[in-house]
Every structure is written in C-alpha cells, then in structure tokens.
Write a protein that holds these residues in place. Structure first.
Motif, short mmCIF file in Angstrom:
data_model
loop_
_atom_site.label_atom_id
_atom_site.label_comp_id
_atom_site.label_asym_id
_atom_site.label_seq_id
_atom_site.Cartn_x
_atom_site.Cartn_y
_atom_site.Cartn_z
N ASP A 50 11.93 9.08 -5.17
CA ASP A 50 12.72 9.40 -3.99
C ASP A 50 12.03 8.98 -2.69
N GLU A 51 10.73 8.66 -2.79
CA GLU A 51 9.98 8.26 -1.60
C GLU A 51 10.37 6.86 -1.16
N PRO A 52 10.60 6.65 0.13
CA PRO A 52 10.97 5.31 0.59
C PRO A 52 9.79 4.33 0.50
N VAL A 53 10.09 3.10 0.11
CA VAL A 53 9.10 2.03 0.11
C VAL A 53 9.60 0.91 1.01
N LEU A 54 8.67 0.09 1.46
CA LEU A 54 9.03 -1.08 2.26
C LEU A 54 8.90 -2.32 1.38
N ILE A 55 10.01 -3.00 1.15
CA ILE A 55 10.02 -4.23 0.36
C ILE A 55 9.94 -5.42 1.32
N MET A 56 9.05 -6.37 1.01
CA MET A 56 8.89 -7.56 1.83
C MET A 56 9.01 -8.81 0.96
N ASP A 57 9.86 -9.73 1.37
CA ASP A 57 10.01 -11.00 0.66
C ASP A 57 9.81 -12.12 1.68
N ILE A 58 8.75 -12.89 1.48
CA ILE A 58 8.39 -13.94 2.43
C ILE A 58 8.89 -15.28 1.93
N GLY A 59 9.90 -15.80 2.57
CA GLY A 59 10.40 -17.13 2.23
C GLY A 59 9.92 -18.16 3.23
N GLY A 60 10.26 -19.40 2.99
CA GLY A 60 9.86 -20.45 3.91
C GLY A 60 10.66 -20.42 5.20
N GLY A 61 11.92 -19.99 5.11
CA GLY A 61 12.78 -19.97 6.29
C GLY A 61 12.95 -18.59 6.89
N MET A 106 1.34 -22.25 2.94
CA MET A 106 2.03 -21.09 3.49
C MET A 106 1.23 -19.79 3.36
N ILE A 107 0.29 -19.74 2.43
CA ILE A 107 -0.40 -18.48 2.17
C ILE A 107 -1.22 -18.01 3.38
N VAL A 108 -1.58 -18.93 4.26
CA VAL A 108 -2.36 -18.55 5.45
C VAL A 108 -1.51 -17.69 6.38
N VAL A 109 -0.36 -18.23 6.82
CA VAL A 109 0.48 -17.47 7.75
C VAL A 109 1.08 -16.25 7.06
N ALA A 110 1.36 -16.36 5.76
CA ALA A 110 1.91 -15.22 5.01
C ALA A 110 0.89 -14.09 4.93
N SER A 111 -0.37 -14.42 4.72
CA SER A 111 -1.41 -13.39 4.66
C SER A 111 -1.60 -12.71 6.00
N ILE A 112 -1.49 -13.49 7.08
CA ILE A 112 -1.59 -12.91 8.42
C ILE A 112 -0.43 -11.93 8.65
N LEU A 113 0.76 -12.31 8.21
CA LEU A 113 1.93 -11.44 8.31
C LEU A 113 1.73 -10.14 7.54
#
Length: 312
Positions: free
Chosen positions: A127-138, A268-275
């Motif tokens: 029941d606890e809320p989670v934050l889902i993140m999906d990092i695409g190219g666009g 992409m893993i550089v900017v994605a990791s910073i995000l």
C-alpha cells in the motif's frame, strides 16, 4: 495465441514475443537493437533519413522473427522521438507501407500509465507509494503509485538523448556541465517534486535500459548470478553511489571497460546517472529497486486485457 510487441524507443527498439493463455503470458523471445532514431534530429523535431534507414533495417529483422515464430497478432508502439517529430506520422506510414507493421504513436501520458502496469506485474508492491522512473532517450516517465492504483503520473520530454545534446559536450563530463544539468532538472522537474511532497515515496523503482545496466554492473562486481527469468534485478543505493562517481569521472573508453557496461548504454548512462542521483538526493530516497518489465510488458498486459474483453 502468440503476440508480438514492438517498442520503438528513441535509442533502442525492442521486440517481445509471448504466448498468451488464461489472462497471463509466457515470454518466448526478447531482442533489443540499437537504432538511435533520435540521433541527429531529436533536438530539431525530425527523424533523419539515416535514422529512418536504421529503423527499417531493425524492423525487417523483427519481421523475420515474427514470421519464424508464427505470431498471430503484432502491436507496435512509438514514443517520444517519433511522437514529437514533424515527420513522425510520415515515418509511421512508411513503416506500414514497406513492412506491413501498423505503428501506434502513443502520448506521454499513456506511456507513463503503461509502464506502471508493466512494473506492477514485475515487482510486488504494498500500500506504500513508490516512485517509478523510466529513462528513455526522448522522454522520462515518472509514476507515483502502489499495488492498486496510480496517484500521479507524468512524462517529461527531457530524455537522455536530449540531455546529451544539451549538456554532455565533453568526455568525461565537466563539473560545470553537471551543475548546468542539475539546474535544468531542478527547473523542469518541479511538478514531480510537488507531487512527491504530497505522496512521499521512499522507494525508487527504475525500469528500462539504464537501470538494467546499473544492476548488471552491481551484480558482476558482487559476483551475483543473474536470473534471466527474474522480474526484479538486484541493486542497492550504496552500489548506485559508487557507480555514479565512476560514470561522471570516467571517459567513454573507461566506462566501456566497466564489467557489465554495454555499448548501447555507454553514452546515455552519464546523464541518466546524474538524473537518478539528483532525484535521490532531492527526495531523500531510502531504497532502490529495478524492474525487469517496462513499457513493452505493459503494452502486452493491456493487449491481453483488450483481447479477452472482445471475447466476452
């Protein structure tokens, strides 16, 4: 029946073939191909002819698999790079004419909702809320939800390829480029931070490519055997922090030498990791999980639901 799902992302095209039975599925085949359909044009709202040719070649390969597997139904979805391109509809029409694949261009809102269904199938929630993140190219999709419902969702058109084009001009990335990127994220992700003040998720659930690679790096470093049939991959916040420091200090060649890194993720893993690091710090995230399922599995689940609804 056999169903084929094609996910036409900004960097990677995915094919999933599954057998559908009794409102559930068994995955028979998965393949991903680096297409980079956004390369050279995403910042101008165009799909270049070079990118189109790479896409058609990848889809020809997928067509071969679909025929060999004797698939009954094929569902192809296109996301950020194609939905925002001035010639996106023209591109989809060309795919149908030349390859017989009908492409459905989905909105960012539908993309976020569909990712939630894929992740919920893969990862047990409470029941606890989670934050889902999906990092695409666009685009990047964020969803706040629990086992039973979505509380908030949004797609931001600031995906990895767009961030590379704007902020990653040097390799390794310069400290001032990191600072500029963080300022950009602080400004553009304000709606996310406001929503998180309301729902207060403590766990981040990552789905899709970058998170898969981060987990692979972690597992190899800790001699953890990967379960190819698993729907959740091992990962920890501490492990992420260590990998993050490497990603922002290593050049491309050094990143490629990290066990678990693959070429389709190395840029992409550089900017994605910073995000990811920025979101973790801003929201004081306590736990991180990695889902093996994302958009294509969500499309499959929605497809199964609609197929059985038609039968009823």
């Amino acid at each position: 029946m056999k169903v084929g799902i094609i996910d036409m992302g900004t960097n990677t095209f995915h094919l999933l073939v599954a057998e559908v039975r009794d409102h559930d599925f068994t995955i028979l085949f998965k393949e991903k191909l680096l297409v980079r359909i956004g390369e050279g044009g995403i910042s101008h709202g165009l799909i270049t002819e070079e990118a189109t040719q790479r896409a058609l070649k990848a889809l020809e390969r997928f067509n071969e698999v679909l025929k060999a597997e004797k698939v009954d139904e094929v569902f192809a979805t296109a996301t950020s790079a194609i939905r925002n391109a001035k010639n996106g509809v023209e591109f989809a029409g060309r795919v149908q004419r030349e390859l017989g694949i009908e492409v459905r261009i989905i909105s960012g809102d539908e993309e976020a909702e569909t990712i939630y269904y894929g992740v919920k199938k893969a990862i047990p929630m409470t029941d606890e809320p989670v934050l889902i993140m999906d990092i695409g190219g666009g685009s990047i999709e964020f969803i706040i939800g629990n086992q039973s419902e979505i509380f908030w969702k949004r797609s931001f058109e600031i995906g990895g390829q767009r961030l590379i084009d704007q902020f990653h001009s040097h390799d390794p990335i310069l400290p001032e480029e990191v600072i500029r990127l963080q300022s950009y994220l602080a400004m553009n992700l304000e709606p996310l931070f406001e929503a998180c003040q309301t729902y207060k998720p403590q766990t981040l659930v990552g789905s899709s490519g970058t998170f898969d690679t981060l987990s692979d790096i972690y597992m190899l470093d800790n001699k953890i055997e990967k379960n190819p049939l698993g729907t959740e991959f091992p990962f920890t916040l501490d492990a992420f922090e260590g990998i993050y420091e490497k990603m922002i200090s290593f050049n491309r060649q050094e990143r490629m030498e990290v066990p678990g890194m693959i070429e389709m993720r190395v840029d992409m893993i550089v900017v994605a990791s910073i995000l990811i690091h920025f979101v973790n710090q801003k929201l004081d995230i306590k736990n991180i999980r990695v889902s093996a399922y994302a958009l294509k599995e969500g499309v499959l689940l929605k497809t199964i639901h609609s197929l059985y609804k038609k039968k009823v």
